[in-house]
Design an enzyme around this catalytic site. Structure first.
Site, mmCIF file in Angstrom:
data_model
loop_
_atom_site.group_PDB
_atom_site.id
_atom_site.type_symbol
_atom_site.label_atom_id
_atom_site.label_comp_id
_atom_site.label_asym_id
_atom_site.label_seq_id
_atom_site.Cartn_x
_atom_site.Cartn_y
_atom_site.Cartn_z
ATOM 1 C CD GLU A 339 -2.803 -1.029 2.535
ATOM 2 O OE1 GLU A 339 -2.573 -0.148 3.381
ATOM 3 O OE2 GLU A 339 -3.743 -1.825 2.621
ATOM 4 C CB CYS A 340 0.586 4.353 0.191
ATOM 5 S SG CYS A 340 0.735 6.130 -0.131
#
Length: 451
Positions: A339-340
């Site tokens: 994520e991210c």
């Protein structure tokens, strides 16, 4: 008919008219004061923020949780409050942004106000009074009257001298609330920030000293007994017990998932981690910054959370052994959730804070680069190409990718804006969105369990 069992749970929610009012610092100082008095507190953050719960955890020594009514329906928000407060003397919540600020910027959905409603919690408004005096009373009056059930029972003034605070006290209390004190402008309340908010607890120089000094400063400034009295007016909560594993997901044997935990990768919802544990996953921490190898044999999956890889791009790039091992594990069938910041780590190159582009894992054939503003900010609902709703999450990043992904469709709630995102294969779910697993746990668990 069986009556639901209830328990008394004193609680307060510290909110503010807007971001930057000082509610995180004051909440942490109050947590330290309560801890000094031997009051066992649990803490919660309204909304999807990762950083503020880290500061709560630093003060209390136990994990903090998020209460978010965009991710969860009201009954599950209430259940999470009750479940995680078992055995606690008091629950302390911290609001997000402005008190009434919710989804789409024009609704109260998922606002701190909505959490106060759902949990029936008294609210103390933290108001920055640095550039105002009597106008503060007008502001507070507006917040009290904007919703008849505001739950606001008191106010704390921030950056206001003791003399001015006492002159303002009758002006505020004639509105029907109490002023619980005022913190003057002081060095103890100045904590370091950067582009995503406060810098991490371990990056704040001598943070333990700062917390203790802040508590010392707050002690004579606040009516702590009054705050405890207000917390005690909160009604009892229903007992709901600890949530069991989801049907069909817990295997006979524990499986290992390597979780990146260091300064570069640190944005995790505690609820996500505990959901994995309840459903048969053993969390094994490792540091992509310092470790040369994945943590142990038998790793079935790797979880790369968000954080600040751009601040440590050179160090991450120089750890070639870890990058090589991650590539090998992926080729051999290890699942990856990223994520991210974790997603950026998988890129071919990542631009660091210093402007230099550094080689990374290369599993995403793209470049991560800096932008000058927040990209695709806020809550989203994720849909598959068949239109099936798969997840809820949010985006908050100043870096972007030359290939953010095209396998899912992100749609803004209460709006028409949307965009393609995410790389989703049999072995990888990766992209900028931070996912809240509890909003649709089956999707994540089925991905991890499929072999």
């Amino acid at each position: 008919m069986n009556k639901k069992k209830t328990k008394k749970l004193p609680r307060l929610l510290f909110a503010a008219p807007g971001s930057g009012s000082g509610k995180t610092v004051i909440t942490c100082g109050i947590l330290a004061l309560l801890q000094r008095r031997g009051i066992f507190c649990v803490s919660y953050k309204c909304g999807p923020d990762y950083i503020d719960p880290m500061f709560h955890q630093y003060v209390l020594g136990i994990p903090g949780y998020n209460l978010d009514s965009f991710f969860l329906p009201p009954d599950q928000v209430h259940s999470l409050l009750e479940e995680k407060s078992g055995g606690a003397d008091m629950a302390v919540m911290e609001g997000a942004m402005g008190y009434y600020d919710g989804v789409a910027g024009t609704t109260t959905h998922a606002s701190a106000y909505e959490i106060a409603q759902i949990t029936d919690t008294p609210v103390v408004l933290v108001v920055d009074g640095k550039k105002s005096s009597l106008s503060l009373a007008a502001m507070v009056k507006g917040f009290l009257e904007y919703r008849t059930d505001s739950h606001i029972g008191g106010v704390i003034l921030n950056k206001v001298s003791p003399g001015m605070a006492e002159r303002l006290r009758p002006c505020l209390e004639e509105l029907g609330i109490r002023m619980y004190g005022a913190l003057p402008f002081c060095e103890e309340a100045k904590w370091e920030s950067r582009h995503l908010g406060l810098t991490l607890p371990e990056e704040q120089g001598r943070l333990r000293e700062k917390v203790e000094a802040l508590a010392d400063r707050l002690e004579p400034c606040l009516d702590v007994e009054g705050l405890l009295e207000l917390a005690g007016t909160a009604p009892s909560v229903h007992r709901c017990g600890i949530r069991p594993p989801l049907p069909g997901h817990r295997g006979k044997e524990l499986r290992n998932i390597a979780v990146a935990r260091d300064e570069a990768f640190c944005f995790y919802y505690q609820e996500n981690l505990e959901l994995l544990e309840r459903n048969g996953w053993k969390l094994v921490p490792f540091s992509p910054l310092r470790d040369r190898h994945l943590p142990c044999a038998g790793i079935s999956a790797v979880l790369l959370g968000g954080g600040y890889p751009e601040a440590y791009a050179r160090e991450l790039s120089e750890n070639k052994a870890m990058l090589s091992e991650l590539r090998t594990a992926y080729r051999q069938g290890t699942k990856i959730l990223a994520e991210c910041g974790g997603f950026l780590y998988l890129h071919e190159t990542l631009e660091g804070l210093d402007g230099v582009c550094y080689p990374m894992a290369g599993l995403i054939k793209a470049k991560g680069y800096r932008t000058e503003k927040l990209s695709r900010f806020g809550y989203i609902i994720l849909y598959g190409k068949d239109g099936q709703r798969l997840a809820r999450g949010h985006e908050f990043h100043y870096w972007d990718s030359t290939l953010p992904g095209r396998d899912l469709r992100a749609v803004k709630p209460f709006g028409t804006r949307g965009w393609d995102c995410m790389h989703v294969t049999e072995k990888m779910i990766a992209g900028f969105p931070h996912l809240y697993y509890g909003a649709n746990p089956d999707w994540i668990l089925k991905f991890l369990e499929s072999m």
